[in-house]
Motif scaffolding. Structure first.
Motif, PDB file in Angstrom:
ATOM      1  N   UNK A  24      35.766  37.284  28.640  1.00 47.18           N
ATOM      2  CA  UNK A  24      36.424  36.104  29.823  1.00 47.18           C
ATOM      3  C   UNK A  24      37.926  36.875  30.279  1.00 47.18           C
ATOM      4  N   UNK A  25      38.651  37.234  29.238  1.00 43.34           N
ATOM      5  CA  UNK A  25      40.019  37.753  29.700  1.00 43.34           C
ATOM      6  C   UNK A  25      40.063  39.235  30.429  1.00 43.34           C
ATOM      7  N   UNK A  26      38.849  39.740  30.324  1.00 43.88           N
ATOM      8  CA  UNK A  26      38.711  41.051  31.060  1.00 43.88           C
ATOM      9  C   UNK A  26      39.015  41.112  32.416  1.00 43.88           C
ATOM     10  N   UNK A  27      39.057  42.298  33.075  1.00 48.28           N
ATOM     11  CA  UNK A  27      38.902  42.278  34.674  1.00 48.28           C
ATOM     12  C   UNK A  27      37.678  42.225  35.181  1.00 48.28           C
ATOM     13  N   UNK A  28      37.523  41.461  36.278  1.00 47.99           N
ATOM     14  CA  UNK A  28      35.948  41.573  36.837  1.00 47.99           C
ATOM     15  C   UNK A  28      35.294  43.099  36.811  1.00 47.99           C
ATOM     16  N   UNK A  29      36.128  43.945  36.903  1.00 52.14           N
ATOM     17  CA  UNK A  29      35.454  45.392  36.670  1.00 52.14           C
ATOM     18  C   UNK A  29      34.548  45.453  35.256  1.00 52.14           C
ATOM     19  N   UNK A  30      34.687  44.596  34.426  1.00 53.06           N
ATOM     20  CA  UNK A  30      34.056  44.554  33.335  1.00 53.06           C
ATOM     21  C   UNK A  30      32.618  44.380  33.416  1.00 53.06           C
ATOM     22  N   UNK A  31      32.443  43.766  34.511  1.00 57.18           N
ATOM     23  CA  UNK A  31      31.099  43.297  35.004  1.00 57.18           C
ATOM     24  C   UNK A  31      30.268  44.536  35.689  1.00 57.18           C
ATOM     25  N   UNK A  32      28.920  44.899  35.133  1.00 52.97           N
ATOM     26  CA  UNK A  32      28.365  45.838  35.714  1.00 52.97           C
ATOM     27  C   UNK A  32      28.105  46.035  37.196  1.00 52.97           C
ATOM     28  N   UNK A  33      28.472  46.832  37.747  1.00 54.95           N
ATOM     29  CA  UNK A  33      28.460  46.981  39.416  1.00 54.95           C
ATOM     30  C   UNK A  33      29.704  46.705  40.041  1.00 54.95           C
ATOM     31  N   UNK A  34      30.569  46.104  39.137  1.00 56.81           N
ATOM     32  CA  UNK A  34      32.117  45.824  40.024  1.00 56.81           C
ATOM     33  C   UNK A  34      33.061  47.083  39.551  1.00 56.81           C
ATOM     34  N   UNK A  35      33.737  47.475  40.570  1.00 57.59           N
ATOM     35  CA  UNK A  35      34.537  48.409  40.248  1.00 57.59           C
ATOM     36  C   UNK A  35      36.058  47.855  40.409  1.00 57.59           C
ATOM     37  N   UNK A  36      37.188  49.054  40.029  1.00 54.16           N
ATOM     38  CA  UNK A  36      38.484  48.910  39.832  1.00 54.16           C
ATOM     39  C   UNK A  36      39.060  48.411  41.299  1.00 54.16           C
ATOM     40  N   UNK A  37      38.265  48.950  42.337  1.00 54.09           N
ATOM     41  CA  UNK A  37      38.615  48.573  43.793  1.00 54.09           C
ATOM     42  C   UNK A  37      38.217  47.025  43.965  1.00 54.09           C
ATOM     43  N   UNK A  38      37.168  46.865  43.447  1.00 54.97           N
ATOM     44  CA  UNK A  38      37.060  45.288  43.660  1.00 54.97           C
ATOM     45  C   UNK A  38      37.922  44.364  42.765  1.00 54.97           C
ATOM     46  N   UNK A  39      38.427  44.803  41.987  1.00 52.28           N
ATOM     47  CA  UNK A  39      39.536  44.112  40.959  1.00 52.28           C
ATOM     48  C   UNK A  39      40.629  43.990  41.942  1.00 52.28           C
ATOM     49  N   UNK A  40      40.943  45.055  42.801  1.00 51.01           N
ATOM     50  CA  UNK A  40      42.091  44.723  43.723  1.00 51.01           C
ATOM     51  C   UNK A  40      42.027  43.833  44.739  1.00 51.01           C
ATOM     52  N   UNK A  41      40.697  43.807  45.194  1.00 51.36           N
ATOM     53  CA  UNK A  41      40.248  42.950  46.472  1.00 51.36           C
ATOM     54  C   UNK A  41      40.227  41.538  45.774  1.00 51.36           C
ATOM     55  N   UNK A  42      39.828  41.138  44.737  1.00 51.70           N
ATOM     56  CA  UNK A  42      39.537  40.023  44.128  1.00 51.70           C
ATOM     57  C   UNK A  42      40.943  39.568  43.728  1.00 51.70           C
ATOM     58  N   UNK A  43      41.951  40.151  43.311  1.00 52.05           N
ATOM     59  CA  UNK A  43      43.487  39.918  43.160  1.00 52.05           C
ATOM     60  C   UNK A  43      43.871  39.310  44.450  1.00 52.05           C
ATOM     61  N   UNK A  44      43.409  39.640  45.606  1.00 51.29           N
ATOM     62  CA  UNK A  44      43.928  38.927  46.778  1.00 51.29           C
ATOM     63  C   UNK A  44      43.546  37.332  46.781  1.00 51.29           C
ATOM     64  N   UNK A  45      42.570  37.005  45.977  1.00 52.93           N
ATOM     65  CA  UNK A  45      42.210  35.612  45.928  1.00 52.93           C
ATOM     66  C   UNK A  45      42.654  34.800  44.609  1.00 52.93           C
ATOM     67  N   UNK A  46      43.615  35.672  43.921  1.00 52.82           N
ATOM     68  CA  UNK A  46      44.057  35.151  42.795  1.00 52.82           C
ATOM     69  C   UNK A  46      43.258  35.380  41.429  1.00 52.82           C
ATOM     70  N   UNK A  47      42.240  36.187  41.759  1.00 52.02           N
ATOM     71  CA  UNK A  47      41.146  36.380  40.550  1.00 52.02           C
ATOM     72  C   UNK A  47      41.630  37.830  39.706  1.00 52.02           C
ATOM     73  N   UNK A  48      42.158  37.679  38.680  1.00 50.96           N
ATOM     74  CA  UNK A  48      42.478  38.898  37.852  1.00 50.96           C
ATOM     75  C   UNK A  48      41.549  38.938  36.420  1.00 50.96           C
ATOM     76  N   UNK A  49      40.636  37.890  36.342  1.00 52.27           N
ATOM     77  CA  UNK A  49      39.949  38.018  35.118  1.00 52.27           C
ATOM     78  C   UNK A  49      38.486  37.596  35.254  1.00 52.27           C
ATOM     79  N   UNK A  50      37.714  37.668  34.278  1.00 53.11           N
ATOM     80  CA  UNK A  50      36.271  37.187  34.509  1.00 53.11           C
ATOM     81  C   UNK A  50      36.523  35.443  34.726  1.00 53.11           C
TER      82      UNK A  50
END
Length: 73
Positions: A24-50
Motif C-alpha cells: 500500500x505504501x509502494x509507488x503505483x509502479x509496484x503493480x504489474x504493468x505500471x512503469x515509473x513513467x506512470x508514477x510521474x504522471x499519476x503524481x500530477x493527480x497527487x497519487x504517489x502510492x498504491x
C-alpha cells in the motif's frame, strides 16, 4: 480471522513477498504493468502510492461507472 490473497501476478516481482502495508505504501509502479513513467504522471493527480491510487475519488467514480454499465448492459 486470517485472510490470504494471491496477488503475485498483479504485483511487480520486487513486491511479490511484501506485506500488505508495504504494498500500500509502494509507488503505483509496484503493480504489474505500471512503469515509473506512470508514477510521474499519476503524481500530477497527487497519487504517489498504491494507497493513494485505491482511494482516489476519480478512479473510484470511474470504477463505479464501469460496474453500473456492466449491470445495465
Amino acid at each position: 480471522m486470517a485472510v490470504s490473497v494471491e496477488l503475485g501476478k498483479a504485483l511487480d516481482k520486487a513486491y511479490e513477498n511484501a506485506t500488505l502495508e508495504e504494498v500500500l505504501n509502494a509507488p503505483p509502479s509496484a503493480l504489474a504493468g505500471v512503469t515509473e513513467r506512470h508514477d510521474e504522471l499519476l503524481a500530477g493527480f497527487g497519487i504517489k502510492t498504491i494507497r493513494d491510487l485505491g482511494g482516489n475519488k476519480l478512479f473510484a467514480t470511474a470504477g463505479a461507472l464501469v460496474a453500473l454499465a456492466a449491470k445495465a448492459g
